[in-house]
Write an enzyme that holds these catalytic residues in place. Sequence first.
Site, short mmCIF file in Angstrom:
data_model
loop_
_atom_site.label_atom_id
_atom_site.label_comp_id
_atom_site.label_asym_id
_atom_site.label_seq_id
_atom_site.Cartn_x
_atom_site.Cartn_y
_atom_site.Cartn_z
N SER A 14 -6.25 3.01 -6.32
CA SER A 14 -5.84 1.52 -5.05
C SER A 14 -7.01 1.93 -4.17
O SER A 14 -7.88 2.89 -4.13
CB SER A 14 -4.58 2.54 -3.99
OG SER A 14 -3.67 1.40 -2.88
N TYR A 23 0.73 9.02 -0.01
CA TYR A 23 0.63 7.71 -1.20
C TYR A 23 -1.70 7.47 -0.85
O TYR A 23 -1.69 7.52 -1.86
CB TYR A 23 0.95 5.72 -0.31
CG TYR A 23 0.42 5.19 -1.43
CD1 TYR A 23 1.03 4.89 -2.26
CD2 TYR A 23 -0.67 4.02 -0.85
CE1 TYR A 23 0.75 3.48 -3.42
CE2 TYR A 23 -1.09 2.92 -2.28
CZ TYR A 23 0.40 3.02 -3.31
OH TYR A 23 -0.54 1.84 -4.06
#
Length: 264
Positions: free
Chosen positions: A135, A148
Amino acid sequence: MSLRDKTIVITGAGSGIGAACARRFAAEGARVALVGRRAGPLLALAEETGGLALAGDAADSAVWEDFLARIRARWGRVDGLAACAGGLGMGAALETDDEAWRAAMRANLDTAFVSARACLPDLIRQGGGMVLMSSIAGLAAGPQACGYVVAKHALLGLARSLARDYGPAVRVNALCPGWVRTPMADEEMRPLMAAHGEDLDAAYRRVTADVPLRRPATPEEIAAICRFLLSDEAAMVSGACLTADGGATAVDVPTLAYARLERE
């Protein structure tokens, strides 16, 4: 140069980017092994794509013996891996207890590592490839997402380590999307929708207002990039970190105030 007759394992295949990959790969003649936690969506997608539904936790090495036995019994081998499973890890460090930290690492990093390790023997024999779904949170830190962010950063190291250790037999790349309109991202829009009295489309416009392309990606657009990276067309691409963020990481954040001033 397509994926025809290649067997591709997809983790996180039940929804979002993973499901879009399954549809795209199958449309090009690939045989898709669909790994995810929820049997229902996998079975429906397997019926749609002619794939093989494999329900279980991709971070659990014990399930992979059965998964690989079933894949080999049906198709004989594994030619590629798209490690799309992920999620969790929201909250700053002081809001992240041990259980939440472990859950974030398991959902994002362990799923990719265990899946890669399981598939590697076949991939080495076949000269296959992997895509690990990181990401832009693997490149820079967003707010209140410690677990995350750390896990997605670690995925870049995993991709590079695998590319270094198993080339020239196996190509491994990381893909870093920005906002993608998936069920998980839709949920992340809820606080903005509530705070500003906006609908979902308006919330996505808000989070992409400073992105050069001014919109989120679709899962199908990300799947198309995964398809390229797993195909022979990307034969010279390994150890790379490819962004697919609409230009978000090209923006000079400290100058955003000037751009906003021009819009006002």
